[in-house]
Scaffold this active site. Structure first.
Site, PDB file in Angstrom:
ATOM      1  N   ASN A  31      -3.682   3.217  -0.699  1.00 61.44           N
ATOM      2  CA  ASN A  31      -4.121   2.315   0.365  1.00 61.44           C
ATOM      3  C   ASN A  31      -2.902   1.551   0.864  1.00 61.44           C
ATOM      4  OD1 ASN A  31      -5.304   0.437   2.001  1.00 61.44           O
ATOM      5  ND2 ASN A  31      -6.312  -0.712   0.349  1.00 61.44           N
ATOM      6  N   LYS A  33      -2.673  -0.297   3.480  1.00 63.95           N
ATOM      7  CA  LYS A  33      -3.020  -1.548   4.179  1.00 63.95           C
ATOM      8  C   LYS A  33      -2.216  -1.641   5.486  1.00 63.95           C
ATOM      9  CE  LYS A  33      -4.136  -3.403  -0.309  1.00 63.95           C
ATOM     10  NZ  LYS A  33      -4.287  -4.527  -1.190  1.00 63.95           N
ATOM     11  N   HIS A 116     -13.295  -2.662   1.719  1.00 62.86           N
ATOM     12  CA  HIS A 116     -12.245  -3.194   0.852  1.00 62.86           C
ATOM     13  C   HIS A 116     -12.429  -4.706   0.741  1.00 62.86           C
ATOM     14  CE1 HIS A 116      -8.324  -4.488  -0.546  1.00 62.86           C
ATOM     15  NE2 HIS A 116      -8.203  -3.275  -1.051  1.00 62.86           N
ATOM     16  N   GLU A 187     -12.718  -2.237  -7.660  1.00 59.11           N
ATOM     17  CA  GLU A 187     -11.492  -3.032  -7.590  1.00 59.11           C
ATOM     18  C   GLU A 187     -11.823  -4.500  -7.836  1.00 59.11           C
ATOM     19  OE1 GLU A 187      -8.323  -1.002  -5.001  1.00 59.11           O
ATOM     20  OE2 GLU A 187      -9.724  -1.909  -3.627  1.00 59.11           O
TER      21      GLU A 187
HETATM   22  P1  PGA Z   1      -2.866  -3.184  -5.456  1.00 61.67           P
HETATM   23  O1  PGA Z   1      -3.983  -3.003  -4.320  1.00 61.67           O
HETATM   24  O2  PGA Z   1      -2.662  -1.838  -6.107  1.00 61.67           O
HETATM   25  O3  PGA Z   1      -1.651  -3.661  -4.714  1.00 61.67           O
HETATM   26  O4  PGA Z   1      -3.390  -4.188  -6.425  1.00 61.67           O
HETATM   27  C1  PGA Z   1      -5.081  -2.158  -4.516  1.00 61.67           C
HETATM   28  C2  PGA Z   1      -6.005  -2.222  -3.325  1.00 61.67           C
HETATM   29  O5  PGA Z   1      -6.109  -3.290  -2.706  1.00 61.67           O
HETATM   30  O6  PGA Z   1      -6.647  -1.228  -2.973  1.00 61.67           O
END
Ligand code: PGA
Length: 275
Positions: A31, A33, A116, A187
């Site tokens: 992901n 983002k 998310h 998550e």
């Molecule tokens: P992170 O993010 O691996 O940076 O903790 C995971 C996500 O938000 O999907």
């Protein structure tokens, strides 16, 4: 034949082959983002396309919308798939800024992230909106990766199971018999981008719980439900979490932005006896 159709045929063939060999597919999703430039994206995709990936690993990239055509052009469908970070709940029309499931399909997306925790927290997405988006994606042959997770307060107070059940229930109510086609990404909000991570015991307990909730809706699909873990996954912890029961893969944020660390994760999960 469209790229997505070929990709689906390849994956179905792979799944049957793995099943016959008593193996399982393992998902590593990235992901990104709101990160990466066009140049960085092309460099990442080129490097990943040249990487050897065992057939039981299903790599799914979630780049920002504008970079989906680059993924469509540069990725070899038998090795790496991709999807969007969100999808509209409506088909088309006067919804400024939204991107429809049909458009994602046109861009060759086989997957889309939905709900998310950042979308839930910053853009007011409720579990009902998330469920409608999931259902819309399914209508267009796109697999929704539905993100669920509790806050730290909910974990501490013990209310997390109720919260997770509520999030799954909303999707189950709308997706109905297609629920098993969805992928769930668990998550914990308190583990996202924080470097804090639940113990493997906590992950197992929570994934088992989510699996039981899913299975209560579709007893026959039991073994088919796929549940990813996400939240501060990196090269140092991936091998500890990978073999945990009911963990079918990862959704990785920060550690997926550098191709070296993402490739290291793929390599670590490619080692014999890891999964
Ligand atoms: P992170 O993010 O691996 O940076 O903790 C995971 C996500 O938000 O999907």
């Amino acid at each position: 034949m469209e790229r997505r159709e070929i990709e689906q045929l390849v994956r179905t063939h792979m799944e049957q082959k793995l099943e016959a060999e008593g193996k399982r597919e393992y998902i590593i999703a990235a992901n990104w983002k709101m990160n990466m430039s066009a140049k960085e994206t092309r460099a990442f995709l080129k490097e990943l396309s040249d990487t050897n990936i065992p057939e039981y690993l299903n790599i799914i990239l979630f780049p920002p919308f504008p970079y989906l055509p680059a993924a469509q052009k540069m990725l070899r469908y038998e090795a790496v798939t991709y999807g969007a970070q969100d999808v509209a709940e409506k088909d088309k029309g006067a919804y400024t800024g939204e991107v429809s499931a049909a458009m994602l399909a046109d861009c060759g997306c086989s997957y889309t992230l939905i709900g998310h925790s950042e979308r839930r927290a910053y853009y007011g997405e409720t579990s009902d909106i998330v469920a409608r988006k999931a259902s819309k994606a399914l209508e267009y042959g796109i697999v929704p990766v539905i993100c669920i997770g509790e806050t730290l307060e909910e974990r501490r107070s013990g209310a997390y199971k109720e919260v997770l059940k509520g999030q799954v229930d909303a999707a189950a109510k709308v997706c109905q018999e297609k629920l098993a086609q969805c992928i769930i990404a668990y998550e914990p909000v308190w583990a996202i981008g924080t470097g804090v991570i639940p113990t493997t015991k906590e992950i197992e307990e929570t994934h088992r719980y989510i699996h039981d909730v899913l299975a209560s809706y579709d007893k026959h699909a039991g073994a088919k439900f796929r549940i990813l873990y996400g939240g501060s996954v990196n090269e140092n912890n991936v091998r500890d979490i990978a073999p945990v029961p009911f963990v079918d893969g990862f959704l990785i944020g920060g550690a997926s932005l550098k191709v070296e660390s993402f490739k290291n994760i793929i390599n670590l999960l490619s080692l014999d006896g890891c999964l």
